[in-house]
Write an enzyme that holds these catalytic residues in place. Structure first.
Site, PDB file in Angstrom:
ATOM      1  N   HIS A   1       6.341  17.219   7.375  1.00 19.46           N
ATOM      2  CA  HIS A   1       5.372  16.075   6.931  1.00 19.46           C
ATOM      3  C   HIS A   1       4.687  16.228   5.660  1.00 19.46           C
ATOM      4  CE1 HIS A   1       6.486  15.285  11.140  1.00 19.46           C
ATOM      5  NE2 HIS A   1       6.339  13.723  10.656  1.00 19.46           N
TER       6      HIS A   1
ATOM      7  N   ASP B   1      17.209  12.015  21.323  1.00 15.25           N
ATOM      8  CA  ASP B   1      15.680  12.458  20.831  1.00 15.25           C
ATOM      9  C   ASP B   1      14.828  11.587  21.734  1.00 15.25           C
ATOM     10  OD1 ASP B   1      16.398  14.114  18.890  1.00 15.25           O
ATOM     11  OD2 ASP B   1      16.299  12.712  17.121  1.00 15.25           O
TER      12      ASP B   1
ATOM     13  N   GLU C   1       4.053   9.760  24.394  1.00 17.65           N
ATOM     14  CA  GLU C   1       2.975   8.701  24.039  1.00 17.65           C
ATOM     15  C   GLU C   1       3.228   7.346  24.996  1.00 17.65           C
ATOM     16  OE1 GLU C   1       5.242   5.660  20.697  1.00 17.65           O
ATOM     17  OE2 GLU C   1       4.862   7.923  20.137  1.00 17.65           O
TER      18      GLU C   1
ATOM     19  N   TRP D   1       9.204   2.500  20.930  1.00 16.90           N
ATOM     20  CA  TRP D   1       9.367   2.259  19.646  1.00 16.90           C
ATOM     21  C   TRP D   1      10.051   1.027  19.064  1.00 16.90           C
ATOM     22  CZ3 TRP D   1      10.418   7.522  16.716  1.00 16.90           C
ATOM     23  CH2 TRP D   1       9.212   8.281  16.964  1.00 16.90           C
TER      24      TRP D   1
ATOM     25  N   LEU E   1       1.002  -1.276   0.015  1.00 18.67           N
ATOM     26  CA  LEU E   1      -0.016  -0.051   0.175  1.00 18.67           C
ATOM     27  C   LEU E   1       0.682   1.427   0.002  1.00 18.67           C
ATOM     28  CD1 LEU E   1      -2.884   1.128  -0.015  1.00 18.67           C
ATOM     29  CD2 LEU E   1      -2.765   1.267   2.447  1.00 18.67           C
TER      30      LEU E   1
END
Length: 756
Positions: free
Chosen positions: A695, A600, A606, A562, A18
C-alpha cells in the site's frame, strides 16, 4: 417540529473527483493550490446536495484528504517521529503518514492501517507513547466551517471523540495505559471547541462509536471524564453512537454532560421509549432512522408509525438522521442509467437518504403520512417480488450438512500428498493474486463496456496482459504463479457481475482507504452460478507455463460483506448461497487441471459483531461457509486463503477452523507483530506472512525482508512458511512491482541456504 441533520457525507465526489485530484497531486501533475480548489468544489457540491434535500444541520469536518482518523492525528499534532520533517508542509506530512511517501520530504514506513469497526473502510492507526504531548496542530476544519457558513449553511462540526481516538491508537512498543494521556488530549479538544465557538458554532458532534463495544470499565469512566471536561467550553455537544445498540450503557449515557445523543435505531430494534427516557426532555434525542451503510430505500411509512408519538411529545428536541455517516454509501442514485427501473426503485444512495429525512420531517409537520405511503410502495413490492426468490437455491442451502464443510482428510494427510504432487522448495514464493491494473487495461475494459471494441478484441488484449504477467513472474523465478487478474475490475464486483442475484452500478463508489475506492455489487436476490467464472482465464494462464498457476477466487464471507447485502434474509443463509456457487467453481478449476486454488477472505475479521459475546456464533457460520466453498476438491488440491489488516488474536481459532492448507496474511506494516497470535496457539497449517507493504510505493530492501522472515521463523517452523507480499498488487506500477518482487525472491533464496 422534528429537526434533520447528517452525521457525514461521502467525501469522494459523485465521480471520485477527490481520488483523481489527490493522485494527480501525488504524481506532480497539479500543485497544492489546484488540489485545494478541486476539494473545495466537492465540499460545496456536497453541502448543496444535503441542503436541497432538506437537511437542516450540515456536517463539517467529515471531509478528509485520506482518512478522518488521520486528520484527527494532525489536529492533535500526534505525528510519529519518523514522519516529522522540516522539508514538507502539513498536508504532505499527512500523506506520508498514510502512504509512507509524499510529493515533498523523505519516504518512510507508513503507519498501520486497519478496518473502521465492522465496515470496509480503513483508518490510519494513531501511534502514541508514554508521555505523549498533544497540541493544536494542522487542521482545515476551522476554514471549512467558515467556508460553509459563508455559503449560508447551518453547520455542525464533527470530531472523532477523544476516548474513541485513544481506544483505536496503538502503543509504540511500550506497555502503558493509554487513558493516562486523556487529560492532555482533552486540553487540545477544548482549544478546538473554543475556536469553533469563536466562529459562531452552536453544536459540535462528538463521535464515540466505541460505545457499541463491550468496554472495560476504565473507558466508561474516561467517557464521563471527557464529556464533563468538554461541556465547559460553551458549545452544545451531540454524542454520536452508531453501528449497533448501546443498551448496556444507557445509564452511563444518561449521566454524560452532553446536550444531545444520537442513537442508531436501524441496526437493532431499539426501544424508543427507553432512549427517550434516558435522554430526557431537556436534551436532544437524535434517531438514526435511515440506514447509512446500505443502499435500500427506507420504508418511511413504517418509520413514521414508529416515531409519530415521539415527535408529538418532543417537537424540536427530536432530531432525525441517518444511522451513521453516509461515508459508507454511494453518492447519488440519479447517476445510474443502466439499472432496470424496478431494481432502481428499491434503492437509495446518500443524496436520496438525505431526501428521505426531508420527507419524514415534512410528513411529521403536516401530520400526514400520505406521501410516505406512496414512497414506500416500492419497498413493499420488493418484499413480495418473485424475482428475488429462487426455489432451487433455497432447497440446496437447506440440504447442506456438516459433511459439506469438511475436506476428505485431515491437514497432515493432505499436505503430504500436496508436497509430493507440487514438489515446491523450502519457503515457496508467490503473490496474492493481482498485478498492476495499468491504464491500458482500464481503457480496454472501458472501451469494451462502451461497445467500442468487440469481445474478440477485448479477449486478445486480456490474454496479452496475462501472458505478460506470466512472463514477468517466470523471469523473477517466483514458484507459484498467478494470472494477474487483468480481466477483473474489483475482486468482489467481478464476481457480482457473473453471479445471479447480483446487480452492479456505474457510479456506486465508496471509499475503502486513502484514494482507493471500491464499487460493491448489490445482492438483491438468491445467489447462484449459471456458468464458470474464472476457469477459462486460469486455464489459459496455466497453458503458458510449466509452473503451477493459482486459481483465484473471492470467498463467500468477503463477497457477502463487501457487497451491499439484501436486508430481507439472514447473513448465514446468503453466505451459504455464495459458498455453494463458489464450490462449483472450485471443483471446475480442479477438474481443469488447476492444483492450487486461493479463496480470499480479507473481510473475515471485519464481519464479526461489535460485541465480543456475539463473536463465536458469527465465527461458526462464517468458517462453515468458507469450508463449504473449499471442500469439494480432492486432498491433493491445495487450498489457499488470504486475509489482511486483521487482529488475528481475536479469530485465530476460527482461522484454524477454516482449514485452508495455506493462509497468507498482512504482517509487514506491523513488523510481524500480528504473528504474536501464533505464539500461544498451535496453528496447524501453512502460513505466508506478508513481507512487504504493497500500500506504499516504497521498495523494500532485501535485508528488511530477510529480517521479517527470520522473525516469522521464530514463531512458525520454516518448513511451513511461504513468502509473499501482504496483499494484491493491482494499485502499484510494474517497475516498482518487479523491483520489490525481485528483492523478495533474492531474500528468499538467501534464506533457503541459511535455513536449510
Amino acid at each position: 417540529m422534528a429537526y434533520t441533520h447528517n452525521l457525514g457525507f461521502p467525501r469522494i465526489g459523485k465521480r471520485r473527483e477527490l481520488k483523481f485530484a489527490v493522485e494527480s497531486y501525488w504524481a506532480g501533475d497539479i500543485n497544492q493550490a489546484e488540489l485545494h480548489n478541486r476539494a473545495a468544489a466537492i465540499r460545496q457540491e456536497n453541502w448543496a446536495l444535503q441542503a436541497q434535500a432538506g437537511v437542516d444541520l450540515l456536517p463539517v469536518g467529515d471531509f478528509a484528504w485520506y482518512d478522518h482518523v488521520l486528520s484527527t492525528t494532525l489536529l492533535l499534532n500526534a505525528i510519529p517521529k519518523r514522519h516529522q520533517s522540516d522539508n514538507s508542509n502539513p498536508l504532505d506530512t499527512l500523506f506520508r503518514i498514510g502512504r509512507g511517501r509524499a510529493p515533498s520530504g523523505c519516504a518512510c514506513a507508513a503507519s498501520e492501517m486497519t478496518k473502521w469497526f465492522n465496515t470496509n473502510y480503513h483508518y490510519i492507526v494513531p501511534e502514541l507513547h508514554a508521555g505523549q504531548e498533544f497540541s493544536l496542530g494542522y487542521s482545515e476544519l476551522f476554514a471549512h466551517v467558515e467556508e460553509a457558513k459563508a455559503l449560508g449553511h447551518n453547520v455542525k462540526p464533527v470530531l472523532v471523540g477523544p476516548v474513541t481516538y485513544l481506544y483505536l491508537a496503538k502503543c509504540d512498543g511500550e506497555e502503558f495505559d493509554k487513558l493516562t494521556l486523556l487529560p492532555s488530549l482533552l486540553a487540545v479538544y477544548g482549544q478546538a471547541l473554543n475556536k469553533l465557538k469563536a466562529l459562531g458554532v452552536e453544536w459540535v458532534q462528538i463521535d464515540e462509536p466505541i460505545l457499541t463495544l463491550e468496554l472495560p470499565e476504565g473507558y466508561l469512566q474516561a467517557l464521563t471524564q471527557s464529556f464533563t471536561h468538554l461541556s465547559k467550553h460553551q458549545v452544545k455537544l451531540l454524542l454520536a453512537t452508531y453501528f449497533d445498540e448501546v443498551n448496556q450503557y444507557l445509564e452511563n449515557i444518561q449521566s454524560f454532560a452532553v446536550d444531545g445523543v444520537h442513537f442508531d435505531v436501524v441496526s437493532n430494534n431499539a426501544d424508543l421509549s427507553a432512549l427517550d427516557e434516558v435522554v430526557g426532555q431537556e436534551r436532544v434525542l437524535s434517531l438514526g432512522i435511515v440506514n447509512g451503510r446500505n443502499v435500500w430505500r427506507t420504508d418511511l411509512e413504517a418509520v413514521y408509525e414508529r416515531i409519530q408519538a415521539l415527535n408529538e411529545k418532543r417537537g424540536d428536541t427530536l432530531w432525525l438522521a441517518p444511522s451513521c455517516s453516509l461515508l459508507h454509501s454511494p453518492v447519488d442514485l440519479e447517476q445510474e442509467q443502466q439499472l432496470d427501473d424496478e431494481l432502481k426503485s428499491w434503492l437509495a444512495f446518500a443524496a436520496q437518504k438525505c431526501a428521505e429525512l426531508g420527507l419524514v420531517k415534512e410528513a411529521l409537520a403536516q401530520q400526514s403520512n400520505i406521501a410516505l405511503v406512496e414512497y414506500s410502495k416500492a419497498v413493499k413490492h420488493r418484499a413480495q417480488s418473485t424475482r428475488v426468490n429462487n426455489a432451487d437455491v433455497q432447497a440446496r442451502v437447506k440440504s447442506l450438512t456438516a459433511n459439506d464443510g469438511k475436506r476428505h482428510s485431515k491437514f497432515a494427510q493432505r499436505i503430504a500428498l500436496q508436497q509430493q504432487a507440487l514438489n515446491l522448495p523450502l519457503l515457496p514464493t508467490t503473490t496474492i493474486g493481482s498485478f498492476p491494473q495499468t491504464q491500458d487495461i482500464r481503457q480496454t475494459r472501458r472501451d469494451f463496456k462502451a461497445g467500442c471494441i468487440s469481445n474478440a478484441e477485448y479477449e486478445q488484449v486480456m490474454q496479452e496482459q496475462i501472458q505478460f504477467a506470466v512472463e514477468q513472474q517466470e523471469a523473477l523465478d517466483i514458484d507459484v504463479l498467478v494470472h494477474g487478474e487483468a480481466e477483473r475490475n474489483d475482486m468482489v464486483e467481478y464476481f457480482g457481475e457473473l453471479l445471479e442475484g447480483f446487480a452492479f452500478t456505474q457510479f456506486g463508489w465508496v471509499q475503502s482507504y486513502g484514494s482507493r475506492c471500491v464499487k460493491p455489487p448489490i445482492i438483491w436476490g438468491d445467489v447462484s452460478r449459471s456458468q464458470p467464472m474464472t476457469v477459462r482465464w486460469t486455464q489459459y494462464a496455466q497453458s503458458l507455463t510449466d509452473k503451477y498457476m493459482k486459481g483465484m477466487l473471492t470467498g463467500p464471507v468477503t463477497i457477502l460483506f463487501w457487497s451491499f447485502v439484501r436486508d430481507d434474509l439472514d447473513k448465514p443463509s446468503i453466505a451459504n448461497q455464495i459458498a455453494l456457487a463458489l464450490r462449483d467453481e472450485v471443483v471446475d478449476l480442479q477438474n481443469a487441471g488447476i492444483k492450487v486454488i486461493q479463496i480470499d477472505e480479507p473481510a473475515f475479521r471485519e464481519g464479526m459483531p461489535l460485541k465480543q459475546s456475539q463473536w463465536q456464533a458469527y465465527l461458526d457460520w462464517a468458517a462453515y461457509a468458507f469450508r463449504v466453498s473449499a471442500s469439494g476438491v480432492e486432498d491433493a488440491t491445495q487450498i489457499h486463503t488470504h486475509m489482511c489488516y486483521s487482529e488475528f488474536n481475536d479469530i485465530i481459532g476460527a482461522i484454524a477452523d477454516m482449514d485452508a492448507d495455506v493462509i497468507t496474511i498482512e504482517t509487514s506494516r506491523s513488523n510481524m507483530e500480528l504473528l504474536s497470535a501464533f505464539e500461544h496457539f498451535d496453528y496447524p497449517n501453512d502460513i505466508g506472512p506478508g513481507v512487504y507493504d504493497i500500500h506504499t510505493p516504497n521498495i523494500p530492501d532485501v535485508s528488511w525482508m530477510k529480517a521479517l522472515i527470520h522473525k516469522a521463523a521464530q514463531k512458525i517452523p520454516a518448513r511451513r512458511l511461504w513468502v509473499n507480499p501482504d496483499c494484491g498488487l493491482k494499485t502499484r506500477g510494474w517497475e516498482e512491482t518487479k523491483e520489490a518482487l525481485n528483492n523478495m525472491v533474492i531474500a528468499t533464496k538467501e534464506l533457503r541456504k541459511e535455513l536449510s
